[in-house]
Design an enzyme around this catalytic site. Sequence first.
Site, mmCIF file in Angstrom:
data_model
loop_
_atom_site.group_PDB
_atom_site.id
_atom_site.type_symbol
_atom_site.label_atom_id
_atom_site.label_comp_id
_atom_site.label_asym_id
_atom_site.label_seq_id
_atom_site.Cartn_x
_atom_site.Cartn_y
_atom_site.Cartn_z
ATOM 1 N N THR A 96 51.057 58.644 49.541
ATOM 2 C CA THR A 96 51.541 57.280 49.061
ATOM 3 C C THR A 96 51.255 57.161 47.347
ATOM 4 O OG1 THR A 96 49.218 56.653 49.619
ATOM 5 C CG2 THR A 96 50.965 56.129 51.127
ATOM 6 N N VAL A 126 50.168 55.064 44.792
ATOM 7 C CA VAL A 126 49.110 54.571 44.301
ATOM 8 C C VAL A 126 47.721 55.592 44.701
ATOM 9 C CG1 VAL A 126 47.433 52.549 44.287
ATOM 10 C CG2 VAL A 126 49.638 52.125 44.405
ATOM 11 N N CYS A 127 47.546 55.890 45.799
ATOM 12 C CA CYS A 127 46.548 56.632 46.162
ATOM 13 C C CYS A 127 46.631 58.128 45.316
ATOM 14 C CB CYS A 127 46.651 57.121 47.725
ATOM 15 S SG CYS A 127 46.480 55.651 48.718
ATOM 16 N N THR A 128 47.855 58.527 45.294
ATOM 17 C CA THR A 128 47.940 59.762 44.548
ATOM 18 C C THR A 128 47.322 59.790 43.097
ATOM 19 O OG1 THR A 128 50.040 60.366 45.718
ATOM 20 C CG2 THR A 128 49.541 61.471 43.634
ATOM 21 N N LEU A 154 43.293 59.475 43.330
ATOM 22 C CA LEU A 154 42.723 60.681 43.612
ATOM 23 C C LEU A 154 42.805 61.712 42.077
ATOM 24 C CD1 LEU A 154 43.583 61.378 47.290
ATOM 25 C CD2 LEU A 154 41.458 60.761 46.388
#
Length: 213
Positions: free
Chosen positions: A43, A45-47, A50
């Site tokens: 996804t 935003v998560c990328t 992290l």
Amino acid sequence: MPSLRLGDTAPDFEQDSSEGPIRFHQWLGDSWGVLFSHPADFTPVCTTELGLTAKLKDEFANRNVKVIALSVDPVESHQRWIGDINSTQNTVVDFPIIADADRKVSELYDLIHPNASSTLTVRSLFVIDPTKKVRLIITYPASTGRNFDEILRVIDSLQLTEYHSVATPGNWKDGDDVVIVPSLQDPEVIKQKFPKGYKAVTPYLRLTPQPNR
């Protein structure tokens, strides 16, 4: 299970991760910890989140903080996703991502909010101290990425106020003046603790230069 609250003991668990099985309290050891959840692998935003976390490796290490992420996808998916994160964010993810496919950890930490999604975790973050107590809880909607400058700022505040009789005012940043806690009233103790002196704006609002961390 009721929601976790500040001061609660962070639930221990054993779960697989991108770096092998994790026994959480043992893995945390005597460090501070940040546990943060992601709705799903691959996804956007998560990328970015992290990637930012990986780039802040030295900042977390300087604060004695271990970082661990969580998603409900399996280890194989995490491994493929880490490759994408490393290549698109120009970094190296070197912290574990919990593979919570059975939702065990998500249930312990109340990460699935049915009115938001019945299957995906919300974007929650917990700061946990070396005694395994929960010291901060922030929950964002899935569509909003976290502000990691704010997370580091709060960790700085928690670690400073843990060992000194101070609190940090609004918009405080490391190096700014701090507030002497109202419970500290003995003039001799105040003089000993704060040799640089203080400014009494009111009897209950006393500003003093930040003590050494």
